[in-house]
Design a protein around this motif. Sequence first.
Motif, PDB file in Angstrom:
ATOM      1  N   TRP A  43      -7.794  -6.235  -2.366  1.00 46.82           N
ATOM      2  CA  TRP A  43      -7.173  -5.623  -3.533  1.00 46.82           C
ATOM      3  C   TRP A  43      -5.790  -5.084  -3.181  1.00 46.82           C
ATOM      4  CZ3 TRP A  43      -5.751  -0.471  -4.306  1.00 46.82           C
ATOM      5  CH2 TRP A  43      -5.368  -0.160  -5.596  1.00 46.82           C
ATOM      6  N   ASP A  46      -3.325  -7.956  -2.837  1.00 46.49           N
ATOM      7  CA  ASP A  46      -2.971  -8.472  -4.166  1.00 46.49           C
ATOM      8  C   ASP A  46      -2.015  -7.523  -4.879  1.00 46.49           C
ATOM      9  OD1 ASP A  46      -4.570 -10.645  -3.757  1.00 46.49           O
ATOM     10  OD2 ASP A  46      -6.254  -9.866  -4.949  1.00 46.49           O
ATOM     11  N   ARG A  47      -2.266  -6.234  -4.775  1.00 44.14           N
ATOM     12  CA  ARG A  47      -1.398  -5.248  -5.405  1.00 44.14           C
ATOM     13  C   ARG A  47       0.002  -5.296  -4.813  1.00 44.14           C
ATOM     14  NH1 ARG A  47       0.814  -0.549  -4.585  1.00 44.14           N
ATOM     15  NH2 ARG A  47      -0.019  -0.393  -2.498  1.00 44.14           N
ATOM     16  N   LYS A  48       0.077  -5.447  -3.500  1.00 47.88           N
ATOM     17  CA  LYS A  48       1.379  -5.529  -2.831  1.00 47.88           C
ATOM     18  C   LYS A  48       2.120  -6.789  -3.267  1.00 47.88           C
ATOM     19  CE  LYS A  48       3.526  -5.459   1.707  1.00 47.88           C
ATOM     20  NZ  LYS A  48       3.312  -5.503   3.142  1.00 47.88           N
ATOM     21  N   ALA A  49       1.412  -7.902  -3.366  1.00 43.83           N
ATOM     22  CA  ALA A  49       2.051  -9.152  -3.791  1.00 43.83           C
ATOM     23  C   ALA A  49       2.546  -9.030  -5.233  1.00 43.83           C
ATOM     24  CB  ALA A  49       1.069 -10.306  -3.658  1.00 43.83           C
ATOM     25  N   ARG A  50       1.750  -8.426  -6.104  1.00 46.04           N
ATOM     26  CA  ARG A  50       2.193  -8.235  -7.494  1.00 46.04           C
ATOM     27  C   ARG A  50       3.419  -7.341  -7.557  1.00 46.04           C
ATOM     28  NH1 ARG A  50      -3.387  -7.481  -8.437  1.00 46.04           N
ATOM     29  NH2 ARG A  50      -3.022  -5.243  -8.569  1.00 46.04           N
ATOM     30  N   ARG A  51       3.427  -6.284  -6.772  1.00 40.87           N
ATOM     31  CA  ARG A  51       4.563  -5.358  -6.767  1.00 40.87           C
ATOM     32  C   ARG A  51       5.822  -6.052  -6.272  1.00 40.87           C
ATOM     33  NH1 ARG A  51       7.375  -1.729  -9.093  1.00 40.87           N
ATOM     34  NH2 ARG A  51       8.346  -0.232  -7.706  1.00 40.87           N
ATOM     35  N   GLU A  52       5.705  -6.846  -5.205  1.00 42.49           N
ATOM     36  CA  GLU A  52       6.863  -7.580  -4.692  1.00 42.49           C
ATOM     37  C   GLU A  52       7.368  -8.583  -5.715  1.00 42.49           C
ATOM     38  OE1 GLU A  52       5.693  -9.249  -0.978  1.00 42.49           O
ATOM     39  OE2 GLU A  52       5.907  -7.356   0.102  1.00 42.49           O
ATOM     40  N   ALA A  53       6.454  -9.224  -6.440  1.00 38.95           N
ATOM     41  CA  ALA A  53       6.862 -10.171  -7.476  1.00 38.95           C
ATOM     42  C   ALA A  53       7.588  -9.446  -8.610  1.00 38.95           C
ATOM     43  CB  ALA A  53       5.648 -10.923  -8.012  1.00 38.95           C
ATOM     44  N   GLU A  54       7.102  -8.253  -8.980  1.00 35.81           N
ATOM     45  CA  GLU A  54       7.773  -7.476 -10.022  1.00 35.81           C
ATOM     46  C   GLU A  54       9.177  -7.078  -9.582  1.00 35.81           C
ATOM     47  OE1 GLU A  54       5.366  -4.105 -10.899  1.00 35.81           O
ATOM     48  OE2 GLU A  54       3.818  -5.284 -11.914  1.00 35.81           O
ATOM     49  N   PRO A  63      11.148 -13.370  -3.858  1.00 35.52           N
ATOM     50  CA  PRO A  63      10.623 -12.257  -3.054  1.00 35.52           C
ATOM     51  C   PRO A  63      11.332 -12.195  -1.710  1.00 35.52           C
ATOM     52  CG  PRO A  63       8.825 -13.530  -3.980  1.00 35.52           C
ATOM     53  CD  PRO A  63      10.100 -14.271  -4.288  1.00 35.52           C
TER      54      PRO A  63
END
Length: 79
Positions: A43, A46-54, A63
Motif C-alpha cells: 500500500w 502504491d501511495r508513493k507511486a501515485r503521489r509521484e505521478a501527481e 516522474p
Amino acid sequence: MTLFGRTLGGEEIASLVFLLTALVLWVMAWRGERNWTRWFRGWEADRKARREAELAAEQGGEPSSSTPPSSGTPRGPWG
C-alpha cells in the motif's frame, strides 16, 4: 499412554496439549502480522507511486529519475 518408552500421566498429556495449542496460536498471530506488514508495504509503495505521478502531472513532465524505481523486490537487510 506411552511415548518413547515412557508412560505419560494426565498432567503431562495436558501440558503437551497446552504447549501445542500455544504454538498454534503463536504461529497464527505471526502469520497475521506478516500478512499485515506485506499489505502495508504494498500500500505504501502504491501511495508513493501515485503521489509521484501527481507531482509529475502538476509539473508537466515525467516522474523524476533521481528516485530509484520501486521494482517490488525487497532491499536492505530486513527486506
